[in-house]
Design a protein around this motif. Structure first.
Motif, PDB file in Angstrom:
ATOM      1  N   SER A  66       0.818  -1.207   0.000  1.00 28.43           N
ATOM      2  CA  SER A  66       0.000   0.000   0.000  1.00 28.43           C
ATOM      3  C   SER A  66       0.851   1.255   0.000  1.00 28.43           C
ATOM      4  O   SER A  66       1.877   1.310   0.673  1.00 28.43           O
ATOM      5  CB  SER A  66      -0.914   0.005   1.226  1.00 28.43           C
ATOM      6  N   THR A  67       0.399   2.253  -0.725  1.00 25.61           N
ATOM      7  CA  THR A  67       1.106   3.533  -0.765  1.00 25.61           C
ATOM      8  C   THR A  67       0.305   4.645  -0.112  1.00 25.61           C
ATOM      9  O   THR A  67       0.757   5.786  -0.062  1.00 25.61           O
ATOM     10  CB  THR A  67       1.434   3.923  -2.210  1.00 25.61           C
ATOM     11  N   CYS A  68      -0.896   4.315   0.330  1.00 26.23           N
ATOM     12  CA  CYS A  68      -1.738   5.280   1.027  1.00 26.23           C
ATOM     13  C   CYS A  68      -2.170   4.697   2.352  1.00 26.23           C
ATOM     14  O   CYS A  68      -2.436   3.494   2.452  1.00 26.23           O
ATOM     15  CB  CYS A  68      -3.038   5.563   0.262  1.00 26.23           C
ATOM     16  N   MET A  69      -2.280   5.546   3.351  1.00 22.51           N
ATOM     17  CA  MET A  69      -2.925   5.165   4.592  1.00 22.51           C
ATOM     18  C   MET A  69      -3.822   6.317   5.007  1.00 22.51           C
ATOM     19  O   MET A  69      -3.444   7.477   4.836  1.00 22.51           O
ATOM     20  CB  MET A  69      -1.900   4.827   5.673  1.00 22.51           C
TER      21      MET A  69
ATOM     22  N   MET B 197      -8.929   1.692  -1.317  1.00 21.04           N
ATOM     23  CA  MET B 197      -8.488   1.065  -0.075  1.00 21.04           C
ATOM     24  C   MET B 197      -8.688  -0.449  -0.126  1.00 21.04           C
ATOM     25  O   MET B 197      -9.742  -0.941  -0.521  1.00 21.04           O
ATOM     26  CB  MET B 197      -9.250   1.641   1.112  1.00 21.04           C
ATOM     27  N   ASP B 198      -7.644  -1.173   0.276  1.00 20.23           N
ATOM     28  CA  ASP B 198      -7.669  -2.631   0.230  1.00 20.23           C
ATOM     29  C   ASP B 198      -7.857  -3.268   1.600  1.00 20.23           C
ATOM     30  O   ASP B 198      -8.340  -4.398   1.701  1.00 20.23           O
ATOM     31  CB  ASP B 198      -6.360  -3.159  -0.370  1.00 20.23           C
ATOM     32  N   TYR B 199      -7.423  -2.572   2.630  1.00 25.05           N
ATOM     33  CA  TYR B 199      -7.463  -3.134   3.988  1.00 25.05           C
ATOM     34  C   TYR B 199      -8.143  -2.139   4.920  1.00 25.05           C
ATOM     35  O   TYR B 199      -7.850  -0.938   4.868  1.00 25.05           O
ATOM     36  CB  TYR B 199      -6.042  -3.427   4.499  1.00 25.05           C
TER      37      TYR B 199
ATOM     38  N   MET C 208     -18.389   6.582  13.182  1.00 23.34           N
ATOM     39  CA  MET C 208     -17.432   5.493  13.342  1.00 23.34           C
ATOM     40  C   MET C 208     -16.237   5.837  12.464  1.00 23.34           C
ATOM     41  O   MET C 208     -16.417   6.170  11.281  1.00 23.34           O
ATOM     42  CB  MET C 208     -18.049   4.169  12.909  1.00 23.34           C
ATOM     43  N   TYR C 209     -15.060   5.771  13.048  1.00 24.66           N
ATOM     44  CA  TYR C 209     -13.838   6.111  12.326  1.00 24.66           C
ATOM     45  C   TYR C 209     -13.051   4.841  12.010  1.00 24.66           C
ATOM     46  O   TYR C 209     -12.838   4.001  12.899  1.00 24.66           O
ATOM     47  CB  TYR C 209     -12.983   7.072  13.143  1.00 24.66           C
ATOM     48  N   TYR C 210     -12.621   4.739  10.761  1.00 22.61           N
ATOM     49  CA  TYR C 210     -11.898   3.572  10.291  1.00 22.61           C
ATOM     50  C   TYR C 210     -10.543   3.992   9.729  1.00 22.61           C
ATOM     51  O   TYR C 210     -10.450   5.029   9.058  1.00 22.61           O
ATOM     52  CB  TYR C 210     -12.662   2.878   9.167  1.00 22.61           C
ATOM     53  N   CYS C 211      -9.530   3.187   9.973  1.00 22.94           N
ATOM     54  CA  CYS C 211      -8.285   3.408   9.240  1.00 22.94           C
ATOM     55  C   CYS C 211      -8.216   2.389   8.103  1.00 22.94           C
ATOM     56  O   CYS C 211      -8.854   1.323   8.166  1.00 22.94           O
ATOM     57  CB  CYS C 211      -7.065   3.343  10.137  1.00 22.94           C
ATOM     58  N   ALA C 212      -7.469   2.736   7.080  1.00 19.18           N
ATOM     59  CA  ALA C 212      -7.405   1.900   5.892  1.00 19.18           C
ATOM     60  C   ALA C 212      -6.072   2.076   5.195  1.00 19.18           C
ATOM     61  O   ALA C 212      -5.420   3.120   5.318  1.00 19.18           O
ATOM     62  CB  ALA C 212      -8.550   2.248   4.944  1.00 19.18           C
ATOM     63  N   LEU C 213      -5.697   1.060   4.437  1.00 21.38           N
ATOM     64  CA  LEU C 213      -4.498   1.095   3.597  1.00 21.38           C
ATOM     65  C   LEU C 213      -4.900   0.805   2.165  1.00 21.38           C
ATOM     66  O   LEU C 213      -5.792  -0.019   1.924  1.00 21.38           O
ATOM     67  CB  LEU C 213      -3.487   0.034   4.047  1.00 21.38           C
ATOM     68  N   GLY C 214      -4.216   1.444   1.232  1.00 18.10           N
ATOM     69  CA  GLY C 214      -4.535   1.173  -0.161  1.00 18.10           C
ATOM     70  C   GLY C 214      -3.656   1.953  -1.102  1.00 18.10           C
ATOM     71  O   GLY C 214      -2.497   2.244  -0.796  1.00 18.10           O
TER      72      GLY C 214
END
Length: 124
Positions: free
Chosen positions: A30-33, A111-113, A91-97
């Motif tokens: 992933s290049t984004c978080m 976002m993948d994860y 609701m707050y979520y973190c993600a990677l993608g």
């Protein structure tokens, strides 16, 4: 296996602050978080994002109030939230993608994860 675990949510009064954390484990390309949020009855939207080059993106609604940062040694993503408003309740979520056209790292479809989320409630 990539795992994201959010923490730091809670209930505060308007004008208060919270710091969300996202512990990241597992290897990824992933290049984004980023941080995303979903209020009851609304779609999930991007709030703040950080790319591999250290560039940040913020939704207009949180600019000047929220700050995204990363502890690379501990592999933790943070979201410092100041001057909180009732409209920040979600609701707050973190993600990677990876970035997507137009939205960059704030694009949901890049976002993948995803983590399970942490609830933030702001009272007036």
């Amino acid at each position: 296996q990539v795992q994201l675990v959010e923490s730091g949510g809670g209930s505060v009064q308007a004008g208060g602050s919270l710091r969300l954390s996202c512990a990241i484990s597992g290897a990824t390309l992933s290049t984004c978080m980023g941080w995303f949020r979903q209020a009851p009855g609304n779609e999930r939207v991007g709030v703040a994002a950080l790319d591999i080059g250290g560039n940040t993106q913020y939704a207009d609604s949180v600019k000047g109030r929220f700050t995204i940062s990363q502890d690379t040694e501990k592999n933790i993503l943070y979201l410092q939230m100041n001057s909180l408003e009732p409209d920040d309740t979600a609701m707050y979520y973190c993600a990677l993608g990876t970035p997507v056209y137009r939205s960059g790292c704030l694009g949901l479809n890049g976002m993948d994860y995803w983590g399970e989320g942490t609830l933030v409630t702001i009272s007036s």
